[in-house]
Design a protein around this motif. Structure first.
Motif, PDB file in Angstrom:
ATOM      1  N   MET A 179       7.804  19.663   7.009  1.00 30.96           N
ATOM      2  CA  MET A 179       6.619  18.905   6.615  1.00 30.96           C
ATOM      3  C   MET A 179       6.802  17.431   6.966  1.00 30.96           C
ATOM      4  SD  MET A 179       5.999  20.743   2.908  1.00 30.96           S
ATOM      5  CE  MET A 179       4.315  20.195   2.696  1.00 30.96           C
ATOM      6  N   VAL A 180       5.702  16.681   6.844  1.00 29.76           N
ATOM      7  CA  VAL A 180       5.737  15.247   7.068  1.00 29.76           C
ATOM      8  C   VAL A 180       5.214  14.547   5.809  1.00 29.76           C
ATOM      9  CG1 VAL A 180       3.431  15.184   8.111  1.00 29.76           C
ATOM     10  CG2 VAL A 180       5.075  13.377   8.625  1.00 29.76           C
ATOM     11  N   SER A 181       5.916  13.461   5.426  1.00 27.37           N
ATOM     12  CA  SER A 181       5.547  12.732   4.206  1.00 27.37           C
ATOM     13  C   SER A 181       5.063  11.337   4.600  1.00 27.37           C
ATOM     14  CB  SER A 181       6.758  12.633   3.266  1.00 27.37           C
ATOM     15  OG  SER A 181       6.393  12.000   2.060  1.00 27.37           O
ATOM     16  N   ILE A 182       3.825  10.990   4.203  1.00 25.25           N
ATOM     17  CA  ILE A 182       3.184   9.731   4.598  1.00 25.25           C
ATOM     18  C   ILE A 182       2.813   8.944   3.342  1.00 25.25           C
ATOM     19  CG2 ILE A 182       1.254   8.685   5.847  1.00 25.25           C
ATOM     20  CD1 ILE A 182       1.066  11.303   7.452  1.00 25.25           C
ATOM     21  N   ASN A 183       3.110   7.668   3.336  1.00 21.52           N
ATOM     22  CA  ASN A 183       2.817   6.810   2.179  1.00 21.52           C
ATOM     23  C   ASN A 183       1.381   6.278   2.228  1.00 21.52           C
ATOM     24  OD1 ASN A 183       5.507   6.348   0.659  1.00 21.52           O
ATOM     25  ND2 ASN A 183       6.073   6.052   2.809  1.00 21.52           N
ATOM     26  N   ILE A 184       0.694   6.383   1.100  1.00 22.36           N
ATOM     27  CA  ILE A 184      -0.612   5.728   0.919  1.00 22.36           C
ATOM     28  C   ILE A 184      -0.580   5.019  -0.431  1.00 22.36           C
ATOM     29  CG2 ILE A 184      -1.892   7.382   2.342  1.00 22.36           C
ATOM     30  CD1 ILE A 184      -2.835   8.729  -0.192  1.00 22.36           C
ATOM     31  N   SER A 185      -1.460   4.032  -0.595  1.00 21.79           N
ATOM     32  CA  SER A 185      -1.452   3.258  -1.837  1.00 21.79           C
ATOM     33  C   SER A 185      -2.737   3.476  -2.623  1.00 21.79           C
ATOM     34  CB  SER A 185      -1.293   1.754  -1.537  1.00 21.79           C
ATOM     35  OG  SER A 185      -2.507   1.221  -1.048  1.00 21.79           O
TER      36      SER A 185
ATOM     37  N   GLU B  16       2.403  10.530  -0.160  1.00 17.98           N
ATOM     38  CA  GLU B  16       3.131   9.829  -1.226  1.00 17.98           C
ATOM     39  C   GLU B  16       2.278   8.658  -1.711  1.00 17.98           C
ATOM     40  OE1 GLU B  16       7.150   8.737  -0.607  1.00 17.98           O
ATOM     41  OE2 GLU B  16       7.660  10.551   0.527  1.00 17.98           O
ATOM     42  N   LEU B  17       1.879   8.725  -2.966  1.00 11.55           N
ATOM     43  CA  LEU B  17       0.968   7.725  -3.526  1.00 11.55           C
ATOM     44  C   LEU B  17       1.728   6.720  -4.366  1.00 11.55           C
ATOM     45  CD1 LEU B  17      -2.008   6.879  -3.861  1.00 11.55           C
ATOM     46  CD2 LEU B  17      -2.076   8.307  -5.895  1.00 11.55           C
ATOM     47  N   THR B  18       1.582   5.432  -4.012  1.00 15.86           N
ATOM     48  CA  THR B  18       2.155   4.359  -4.830  1.00 15.86           C
ATOM     49  C   THR B  18       1.053   3.757  -5.695  1.00 15.86           C
ATOM     50  OG1 THR B  18       1.727   2.735  -3.094  1.00 15.86           O
ATOM     51  CG2 THR B  18       3.872   3.810  -3.077  1.00 15.86           C
ATOM     52  N   GLU B  19       1.432   2.971  -6.694  1.00 19.04           N
ATOM     53  CA  GLU B  19       0.490   2.297  -7.600  1.00 19.04           C
ATOM     54  C   GLU B  19      -0.418   3.301  -8.299  1.00 19.04           C
ATOM     55  OE1 GLU B  19      -1.554  -1.114  -6.011  1.00 19.04           O
ATOM     56  OE2 GLU B  19      -0.129  -1.276  -4.392  1.00 19.04           O
ATOM     57  N   SER B  20       0.170   4.310  -8.911  1.00 14.39           N
ATOM     58  CA  SER B  20      -0.640   5.321  -9.596  1.00 14.39           C
ATOM     59  C   SER B  20      -1.419   4.738 -10.749  1.00 14.39           C
ATOM     60  CB  SER B  20       0.262   6.459 -10.104  1.00 14.39           C
ATOM     61  OG  SER B  20       1.211   5.948 -11.034  1.00 14.39           O
ATOM     62  N   ALA B  21      -0.901   3.658 -11.354  1.00 17.42           N
ATOM     63  CA  ALA B  21      -1.621   3.056 -12.486  1.00 17.42           C
ATOM     64  C   ALA B  21      -2.967   2.522 -12.057  1.00 17.42           C
ATOM     65  CB  ALA B  21      -0.775   1.941 -13.114  1.00 17.42           C
ATOM     66  N   SER B  22      -3.084   2.107 -10.794  1.00 16.67           N
ATOM     67  CA  SER B  22      -4.333   1.515 -10.339  1.00 16.67           C
ATOM     68  C   SER B  22      -5.447   2.537 -10.231  1.00 16.67           C
ATOM     69  CB  SER B  22      -4.125   0.841  -8.985  1.00 16.67           C
ATOM     70  OG  SER B  22      -3.843   1.813  -7.993  1.00 16.67           O
ATOM     71  N   ILE B  23      -5.108   3.817 -10.244  1.00 18.29           N
ATOM     72  CA  ILE B  23      -6.149   4.842 -10.142  1.00 18.29           C
ATOM     73  C   ILE B  23      -6.275   5.666 -11.410  1.00 18.29           C
ATOM     74  CG2 ILE B  23      -5.851   5.048  -7.659  1.00 18.29           C
ATOM     75  CD1 ILE B  23      -4.396   7.721  -8.294  1.00 18.29           C
ATOM     76  N   SER B  24      -5.357   5.501 -12.370  1.00 20.25           N
ATOM     77  CA  SER B  24      -5.343   6.379 -13.537  1.00 20.25           C
ATOM     78  C   SER B  24      -6.576   6.227 -14.386  1.00 20.25           C
ATOM     79  CB  SER B  24      -4.091   6.116 -14.387  1.00 20.25           C
ATOM     80  OG  SER B  24      -4.091   4.773 -14.842  1.00 20.25           O
ATOM     81  N   HIS B  25      -7.257   5.067 -14.314  1.00 19.98           N
ATOM     82  CA  HIS B  25      -8.475   4.853 -15.079  1.00 19.98           C
ATOM     83  C   HIS B  25      -9.699   4.785 -14.169  1.00 19.98           C
ATOM     84  CE1 HIS B  25      -5.378   3.584 -17.954  1.00 19.98           C
ATOM     85  NE2 HIS B  25      -6.273   3.836 -18.901  1.00 19.98           N
ATOM     86  N   ASN B  26      -9.548   5.234 -12.945  1.00 21.55           N
ATOM     87  CA  ASN B  26     -10.636   5.211 -11.980  1.00 21.55           C
ATOM     88  C   ASN B  26     -11.068   6.643 -11.677  1.00 21.55           C
ATOM     89  OD1 ASN B  26     -12.166   5.142  -9.540  1.00 21.55           O
ATOM     90  ND2 ASN B  26     -11.313   3.119  -9.093  1.00 21.55           N
ATOM     91  N   GLN B  27     -12.201   7.042 -12.240  1.00 26.74           N
ATOM     92  CA  GLN B  27     -12.637   8.428 -12.128  1.00 26.74           C
ATOM     93  C   GLN B  27     -12.874   8.821 -10.681  1.00 26.74           C
ATOM     94  OE1 GLN B  27     -12.664  10.582 -14.606  1.00 26.74           O
ATOM     95  NE2 GLN B  27     -13.262  12.215 -13.198  1.00 26.74           N
ATOM     96  N   GLN B  28     -13.435   7.909  -9.878  1.00 32.65           N
ATOM     97  CA  GLN B  28     -13.710   8.217  -8.486  1.00 32.65           C
ATOM     98  C   GLN B  28     -12.424   8.487  -7.711  1.00 32.65           C
ATOM     99  OE1 GLN B  28     -16.127   5.287  -6.554  1.00 32.65           O
ATOM    100  NE2 GLN B  28     -15.964   6.215  -4.549  1.00 32.65           N
ATOM    101  N   SER B  29     -11.373   7.692  -7.982  1.00 33.78           N
ATOM    102  CA  SER B  29     -10.096   7.898  -7.299  1.00 33.78           C
ATOM    103  C   SER B  29      -9.442   9.203  -7.734  1.00 33.78           C
ATOM    104  CB  SER B  29      -9.161   6.720  -7.588  1.00 33.78           C
ATOM    105  OG  SER B  29      -9.668   5.520  -7.058  1.00 33.78           O
ATOM    106  N   LEU B  30      -9.541   9.501  -9.028  1.00 33.90           N
ATOM    107  CA  LEU B  30      -8.982  10.759  -9.523  1.00 33.90           C
ATOM    108  C   LEU B  30      -9.655  11.955  -8.858  1.00 33.90           C
ATOM    109  CD1 LEU B  30      -8.658   9.973 -13.346  1.00 33.90           C
ATOM    110  CD2 LEU B  30      -6.799  10.212 -11.703  1.00 33.90           C
ATOM    111  N   GLU B  31     -10.967  11.887  -8.712  1.00 30.56           N
ATOM    112  CA  GLU B  31     -11.697  12.986  -8.078  1.00 30.56           C
ATOM    113  C   GLU B  31     -11.289  13.121  -6.614  1.00 30.56           C
ATOM    114  OE1 GLU B  31     -15.781  12.067  -8.692  1.00 30.56           O
ATOM    115  OE2 GLU B  31     -15.751  12.544 -10.840  1.00 30.56           O
TER     116      GLU B  31
END
Length: 865
Positions: A681-687, A717-732
């Motif tokens: 597999m290949v692992s790619i970082n996104i924020s 690989e997702l960094t800054e998970s806190a920035s999306i934890s309260h964002n419903q659109q990002s969670l979806e």
């Protein structure tokens, strides 16, 4: 520009209003006198010149004729004495015979005109009766000219002479094709001519006003593209045509054929007038911008009106009239309801529109009652709707002008004030600085206040709570500044605090008026802000960092002064007192970063960045199961630049999304080379900033689809998970990626804002333990305990665990004993360019790393959640 004192300005304004009001009263009084005089032109009941008495009979089956009425004595008894205005005209198919005895009380011949004040007559036959011979002569005009024929259509009449001291009996046979009331009025020839001139002048004024209003609003529509003007034109034209049918002035401007059509479909056109009036109310009061239930009900009502209008065409005239006057009040009441609803809230400026309804309602009530013979007919009552519409459209024009003025105020307010906080924007700060410089006050500074850690706090609260926080801060600071003349006012509302888009507040301090040292003022601000603020159930002990830039020392241009104060805020976070002046020598570093950002953008566009691969090893089988793609930049001038420098730079300057998409595209292109001989597999970082970008999802999917690589082969690989934890659109969006088959991994767990609380409700399948807990894990008992607890908690949640930073055999053995699935680190290999990585893969033993080959088994990825 010289500004008048407010008291003088208000007095001048009051005098102007009084003068205009007096002029309007004078004009209206003269208009009223003129209109009232029209009714005085007819022969009155007590006239000394000509008197008359009326009687009538109703021919319900239209079987009577003039000869029968003259010669049959029983028929003569059918006539009932009545006053002219008391003849009981009513809706129906009947016709009316009206007998009029006209007495000339003078010794002169009188030229008399009998006028039937209804332009929609089916016929108007007038006979002069010879009582001695029991015969009649039909009174007819001489062959009229085209102009006279038009006047006959608008003002049906017959003219005849009365001999001196004589009595003439005439019988009029009349029937209406429209409103039943047919007032019969006697004039002298001279006064009748005056009446027609006055009435035509009134019609001309009305026509001119309507056409002028329509043309002007047509221009406004093309200038503003605001549909309210188009709807207003629709109302003007529909009212124009309806009144043309009622009054008959349409004969003056249309052909007879067109006027006949207007007569035939007059009630049908009435529906369109109500349609446009209701639609105008919706658009004028901006219900179309809200698009709530009242707007939907209004549009449905408009559609229903049109449907009923077409249905009414299938009915006879009586049924049409009853239907229209039955449902008209319902729609008018709804229009009034939505007007009152707006007025009771925030649309007090729409008062002119509310006033415009008063004459409309009066005219709409009076004129039908006159036409249906429930109210006495006079020139004013018979044309009540015409006058009402003239007054109404005047007030509507005032209302539209007021609306335009308010729209301009709102536009200026939107430019000047921030949407959420309602605090002044940067533009008002700059205007205040310009005013100070223009008045020669050059010794001032810009002071920018930033709540410490506000970016982190903003991750956990929504925009509404964030706005409430700054409103509260502004109120508290305003109470501190209210009596401090050194803090410059930014608006006529005495506001002194500006909100900047990056969660900062700004003020201007006039050094010439400042009676305390700046550090004391700053300390007061910090002390006030450090008090506890509460957002929902969260109590926040806030501190403040403050940056200061002096004019003109730190910049003469407004934007430079503000930007330098913002840079000073960054410096203030590193000093003990949490405030700092701008330091010009540090701007060189800023310029360097901006140049670097320009080079980075060029590197992305010209593909001069590089992707390095670091293998990830299945700790059970020691097979190479994937590789993490890491971006590298070998700058043509600066040499190797660390990702720790250029990635935050890309995030700050809005390049991160473009950079991430480049990484995805390049990584997948290289992974196609890897898949030729290797199945991993290949692992790619996104924020989190990528996820929040509006078009990231569609752009990333497009790139992945073009690569032809299955989603099951890709780890994000997702960094800054806190920035999306309260964002419903990002969670979806993350959930969608997981549903499509991608493995979603949370990167650098245990650092920054990542926590087990975050992971427990986010849709991840893999957790990556940060290197600081993995490197030399056996050398520190606390680090070893944290690493073990982290791995076991993650496994308990069904997550696959990756340990990054394995640098020794001991690190690998320990992490395997904890239950860790995958290892990554310098113990296996450093990140390598694609060609080196392919060579490295080829050197492995059947896909297994050469470090140890005594284990057996197959790599099995964790089940997707």
């Amino acid at each position: 520009m010289i500004k008048l004192p407010s008291s003088i300005y208000n007095s001048t304004k009051l005098v102007f209003i009084v003068m205009i009001s007096l002029v309007l009263v004078f004009i209206l009084n003269n208009v009223w006198q003129f209109i009232s005089h029209i009714d005085e032109l007819s022969f009155s009941k007590d006239s000394s010149l000509v008197t008359s008495d009326f009687s009538y009979t109703i021919d319900r089956d239209n079987s009577l004729d003039i000869k029968t009425l003259i010669k049959n004595k029983e028929s003569k008894a059918l006539f009932i004495p009545s006053l002219a205005n008391d003849i009981p005209y009513e809706l129906g198919h009947q016709s009316y015979w009206v007998k009029i005895n006209i007495n000339n009380n003078t010794a002169n011949i009188q030229s008399v005109v009998l006028h039937a004040d209804n332009s929609r007559l089916a016929f108007f036959d007038v006979y002069k009766v010879n009582a001695i011979l029991e015969s009649t002569t039909q009174i007819a005009q001489q062959k009229p000219t085209p102009e006279q024929e038009t006047l006959l259509d608008v003002f049906p009449h017959v003219a005849f002479d009365l001999l001196e001291k004589s009595t003439v009996q005439v019988i009029a046979h009349i029937k209406s094709n429209g409103p039943p009331n047919i007032p019969l009025i006697l004039y002298s020839k001279e006064n009748f001519d005056k009446r027609t001139d006055y009435v035509q002048m009134t019609f001309g004024i009305f026509i001119g006003i309507m056409l002028l209003m329509a043309a002007y609003n047509f221009v406004l529509f093309f200038a503003t593209k605001d549909k309210v003007y188009l709807v207003y034109i629709g109302y003007l034209l529909s009212a124009f045509i309806v009144i043309a049918g009622v009054t008959g002035y349409g004969y003056l401007i249309f052909s007879k054929q067109i006027q006949y059509i207007i007569h035939e479909y007059s009630l049908f056109l009435d529906y369109f007038m109500i349609f446009f009036l209701l639609l105008f109310s919706l658009y004028f009061l901006r219900y179309d911008q809200i698009k709530g239930k009242f707007y939907r009900v209004g549009l449905t009502s408009c559609l229903l009106l049109i449907l009923v209008a077409f249905y009414s065409l299938t009915l006879d005239q009586i049924a049409q009239t009853k239907l229209f006057f039955s449902i008209q009040p319902i729609f008018i009441l709804y229009a009034l309801f939505i007007i009152f609803r707006r007025l009771s809230k925030d649309f007090a400026w729409a008062r002119f529109y509310f006033i415009s309804w008063l004459p409309f309602l009066a005219g709409a009530a009076i004129q039908p009652l006159v036409l249906l013979n429930y109210v006495d007919s006079t020139f004013i009552t018979r044309n009540a709707f015409l006058f009402a519409v003239m007054i109404e459209i005047t007030f509507m024009a005032f209302a539209l002008a007021e609306r335009m003025r308010r729209n301009e105020q709102d536009r200026i307010h939107d430019i000047s004030y921030h949407d959420f906080t309602k605090l002044p924007r940067k533009s008002m700060l700059e205007n205040a600085m310009n005013e100070m410089k223009n008045s020669g006050e050059n010794d001032f500074c810009v002071l920018i206040i930033k709540p410490e850690h506000i970016e982190q706090i903003s991750l956990y609260i929504d925009d509404k709570a964030n706005a409430a926080l700054f409103k509260r801060l502004s109120r508290r600071l305003s109470s501190l500044f209210i009596h401090n003349d050194a803090i410059v006012e930014l608006s006529s509302n005495h506001e002194k605090i500006c909100f900047l888009e990056n969660n900062c507040l700004a003020i201007i301090v006039n050094h010439e008026k400042n009676q305390q040292d700046l550090p004391i003022l700053i300390k007061s601000i910090q002390q006030l802000i450090s008090e506890t603020f509460q957002i929902d159930d969260l109590k926040l002990p806030l501190s403040a960092v403050i940056g200061v830039a002096n004019h003109p020392e730190h910049g003469s241009a407004n934007y430079l002064l503000i930007n330098h104060a913002l840079l000073a805020v960054n410096d203030a976070q590193l000093v003990y007192g949490r405030w700092a002046y701008y330091q010009s020598e540090k701007s060189d570093h800023t310029s360097y970063l901006l140049k670097l950002a320009t080079d980075l953008k060029a590197a992305i566009e010209h593909n001069t960045l590089a992707i390095y691969h670091q293998p990830q090893i299945d700790l059970k089988t020691l097979r190479v199961c994937s590789s993490e793609c890491l971006i590298r930049w070998d700058h043509h001038r600066e040499g190797f630049i660390s990702p720790d420098i250029f990635i935050p730079l890309a995030e700050d300057l809005g390049l991160i999304n473009q950079l991430t998409l480049w990484v995805i595209k390049r990584s997948l292109a290289q992974h196609q080379q890897i898949l030729v001989n290797n199945n991993h597999m290949v692992s790619i970082n996104i924020s989190g900033k990528d996820i929040a970008h509006e078009h990231f999802f569609t752009n990333a999917l497009s790139i992945i689809e073009e690569s032809g690589i299955a989603a099951e082969k890709i780890i994000l690989e997702l960094t800054e998970s806190a920035s999306i934890s309260h964002n419903q659109q990002s969670l979806e969006l993350i959930q969608k990626l997981g549903d499509l088959g991608f493995t979603i991994s949370i990167d650098d767990f245990g650092t920054g804002y990542s926590s087990m609380a975050q992971i427990s409700h986010l849709p991840f399948q893999e957790l990556k333990v940060d290197r600081q807990f993995v490197e030399n894990v056996n050398d520190d008992h606390k680090r070893k305990t944290i690493a073990e607890a982290t791995v076991k908690m993650a496994k308990g949640l069904g997550l696959e665990v990756v340990a990054e930073g394995i640098n020794s055999q001991e690190d690998e053995d320990t992490l395997r004993s904890f239950g860790c699935d995958i290892g990554q680190g310098y113990y296996y290999a450093k990140p390598m360019p694609i060609d080196d990585y392919l060579d490295w893969l080829a050197s492995q033993n059947n896909g297994r790393t050469q470090k140890r080959i005594d284990l057996d088994g197959e790599f099995i990825p964790a089940d997707k959640i």
